[in-house]
Design an enzyme around this catalytic site. Structure first.
Site, PDB file in Angstrom:
ATOM      1  CG  ASP A  75      30.561  38.177 -37.294  1.00 47.70           C
ATOM      2  OD1 ASP A  75      31.140  36.980 -36.981  1.00 47.70           O
ATOM      3  OD2 ASP A  75      31.127  39.063 -37.180  1.00 47.70           O
TER       4      ASP A  75
ATOM      5  CD  GLU B 174      29.010  34.972 -33.648  1.00 48.19           C
ATOM      6  OE1 GLU B 174      30.191  34.338 -33.079  1.00 48.19           O
ATOM      7  OE2 GLU B 174      29.036  36.108 -34.014  1.00 48.19           O
TER       8      GLU B 174
HETATM    9  C1  GLC Z   1      32.276  36.331 -34.691  1.00 48.96           C
HETATM   10  C2  GLC Z   1      33.175  35.650 -35.568  1.00 48.96           C
HETATM   11  C3  GLC Z   1      34.585  35.552 -35.132  1.00 48.96           C
HETATM   12  C4  GLC Z   1      34.880  36.991 -35.240  1.00 48.96           C
HETATM   13  C5  GLC Z   1      33.833  38.017 -34.345  1.00 48.96           C
HETATM   14  C6  GLC Z   1      34.372  39.658 -34.931  1.00 48.96           C
HETATM   15  O1  GLC Z   1      32.163  35.856 -33.295  1.00 48.96           O
HETATM   16  O2  GLC Z   1      32.547  34.120 -35.450  1.00 48.96           O
HETATM   17  O3  GLC Z   1      35.430  34.689 -35.859  1.00 48.96           O
HETATM   18  O4  GLC Z   1      36.353  37.140 -34.718  1.00 48.96           O
HETATM   19  O5  GLC Z   1      32.495  37.573 -34.837  1.00 48.96           O
HETATM   20  O6  GLC Z   1      33.770  39.530 -36.028  1.00 48.96           O
END
Ligand code: GLC
Ligand code: MG
Length: 566
Positions: A222, A286
């Site tokens: 994440d 991500e």
């Molecule tokens: C990422 C996740 C999202 C979350 C954010 C904070 O972007 O995919 O859902 O709110 O991180 O952890």
């Protein structure tokens, strides 16, 4: 068109026995919304375990779970209070073990979400930091700073939260006086870790091992681009749409994203994963990072395995845009020897069956409310099926988001009182946020909560139309979106499209994306027609699968993608 196609190679094949993550199709389960076993209206791990055969039959290779850890759920579990335990909402560690064992028995790999940028404010370390006071080693594990101004009442810098509002919150010290501030790039309840702190690094390495030892096959990381901040935390007043990697032209590089220091973290993690031997355990970033040359630095050979290709997700429904993003993504990934990782939907974006039903050329909205312009549902689904058919023919890995295999639209009429996304709350409703793509799955039309669970309960309301999209309405029904996905995944596997080379085909005109995938040494023509006129296939082409019906004389109509053997 004649039979002989003029093509230009744009991507070389990889060996068919390449590591699984170079071509895997991975299905994202959003645990709260997939299947509810105990009837409390929130999906859970026993619910997942009971339905895993569905994924086996769908034909995916692996499952990624959004967080199921112990959490006060301020951001639907992306606020972790204990990285080594399961939240009681979802079950127990024993339930997780049972789920993993069943998935493995079915031949499915299991990827879990890892949230290293921040914890919950209810994590023991943050509680200890509050208790210990300024200058303590406990505080050094997070980003505490003194405020600006004579009395320290101004935040340490001008950073905002991604969800809206300030990026800093002031604490009250143990003696009751107004104290230091802590950084949270997301919600107040998500304090950012200090990745310069050795204990933080060691702790996450131990967390990796904890899950690897339990048999997990990998991690989706994440906010992978956020861990390390520019030293000195300089002000940054340019407008920033943080979760799409877009920086205003000419604006300086944001000091909170994509700092070179993050790569050191992933190099250390890669060594740990590699020490577990074969089959490979993986890391998927991500990272909303642009340009692609920067994004692929996360997947250099000694770092992560995959990084979501968000440029593909955000491409406009125009043939030239799609051709350009496919070309440039493959070139960028090839430059570091990584696969591209295609994706169209996830729990943070408007579902692509709705997104593609909005006018072409506009910025991707963050949620859709009842009084916003509504997507064209039929057009959106037609284009979504065509987009997925294009995506699944591309070499590399691909991620599917639960419900997209049903053609599920976004919930766009949710009353504000149900909304839970901190984005909606912190922006005071200015940003609608992500609840509309997180609504529980419909399994059975004529059942309470459309078969999501044994009761009527559903943590977000399911639109009435979801019944028509339920699994039981599509299962075995020729032409249904579910059967299309099953067929695409079957043919993709059969012809090894995930490891094939890719060639660009000339001569179909500006409004067509035409490619040849050379998987398994065969030639599969992939043709997406985004133009107004139907398009003829080469005479020798044998249609394998199509996202929609062809015309009576076998032409490919508007917004339709076809796979054909040459
Ligand atoms: C990422 C996740 C999202 C979350 C954010 C904070 O972007 O995919 O859902 O709110 O991180 O952890
Ligand atoms: Mg439940």
């Amino acid at each position: 068109m004649t039979n002989s196609l003029t093509t230009h190679p744009i991507h070389p094949a990889v060996p068919e026995d390449a590591a699984w993550w170079r071509h895997a199709v991975i299905y994202q389960i959003y645990p709260r919304s997939w299947a509810d076993a105990d009837g409390d209206g929130i999906g859970d791990l026993p619910g997942v375990t009971a339905r895993l055969e569905y994924l086996r039959a769908l034909g995916v290779d692996a499952v990624w779970f959004s967080p199921f850890y112990k959490s006060p759920q301020a951001d639907a579990g992306y606020d972790v209070a204990d990285y080594r335990d399961i939240d009681p909402l979802f079950g127990t560690l024993a339930d997780a073990d049972a789920m993993v064992a069943k998935a493995h028995a079915l031949g499915l790999k299991v990827i879990v979400d890892l949230v290293p940028n921040h914890s919950s404010d209810e994590h023991v370390w943050f509680q200890a930091a509050l208790a210990a006071g300024p200058g303590s080693p406990e505080r050094d594990r997070y980003m505490f700073r003194d405020g600006r101004g004579a009395d320290g009442s101004e935040p340490p810098n001008d950073w905002h939260s991604v969800f809206g509002g300030d990026g800093w919150t002031r604490v009250t010290e143990a003696d009751g006086t107004p104290g230091q501030w802590y950084l949270h790039l997301f919600d107040t309840k998500q304090p950012d870790f200090n990745w310069d702190n050795e204990q933080v690094r060691a702790e996450f390495e131990a967390i990796l091992r904890f899950w690897l030892d339990r048999g997990i096959d990998g991690f989706r990381v994440d906010v992978a681009h956020g861990l390390v901040k520019e030293p000195g935390l300089p002000d940054y007043d340019a407008e920033l749409h943080i979760l799409d990697g877009e920086v205003q032209p000419g604006a300086p590089k944001p000091p909170m994203w994509d700092q070179d220091g993050v790569h050191e973290v992933y190099r250390a993690w890669r060594k740990i994963l590699d020490s577990y031997g074969e089959p490979d355990r993986i890391l998927c970033a991500e990272a909303w990072v642009r340009p692609q040359e920067r994004a692929v630095r996360y997947v250099r050979p000694d770092e992560m395995h995959q990084a979501f290709n968000f440029d593909f997700l955000q491409a406009q429904w125009r043939a030239a845009d799609l051709r350009a993003v496919i070309d440039s993504s493959l070139a960028a990934a090839d430059s570091v020897g990584a696969p591209s990782t295609w994706v169209l939907s996830n729990h943070d974006v408007v579902r692509h069956a709705s997104r593609l039903g909005l006018p072409v050329g506009q910025r991707r909205p963050n949620g859709i409310a009842a009084d916003d312009p509504q997507p064209d549902r039929e057009l959106g689904l037609t284009r979504a099926r065509a987009a997925t058919t294009l995506m699944l023919a591309l070499p590399g890995g691909a991620y599917l988001y639960q419900g997209e295999e049903l053609g599920l639209p976004e919930s766009t009429d949710m009353p504000a009182s149900f909304r839970q996304d901190p984005t909606f709350i912190r922006s005071k409703g200015e940003e609608i946020g992500r609840d509309g793509c997180r609504v529980p799955m419909p399994w059975t039309k004529d059942a309470p909560s459309f078969g999501f669970g044994p009761s009527e309960a559903s943590w977000l309301p399911q639109p009435a139309i979801y019944g028509d999209y339920a699994v039981d309405q599509q299962d075995g029904v020729a032409g249904s979106t579910l059967e299309l996905y099953r067929e695409l995944l079957r043919v993709r596997r059969e012809r090894q499209l995930g490891t094939g080379g890719l060639e660009d085909v000339d001569g179909f005109g500006d409004d067509v994306v035409a490619l040849v995938n050379t998987g398994q040494g065969q030639r599969t023509l992939v043709l997406a027609n985004l133009g107004a006129e139907p398009v003829a296939l080469p005479a020798a082409a044998t249609v394998l699968v199509a996202s929609g019906a062809l015309t009576a004389d076998g032409l490919v109509p508007t917004d339709t993608t076809v796979w054909a053997a040459l």
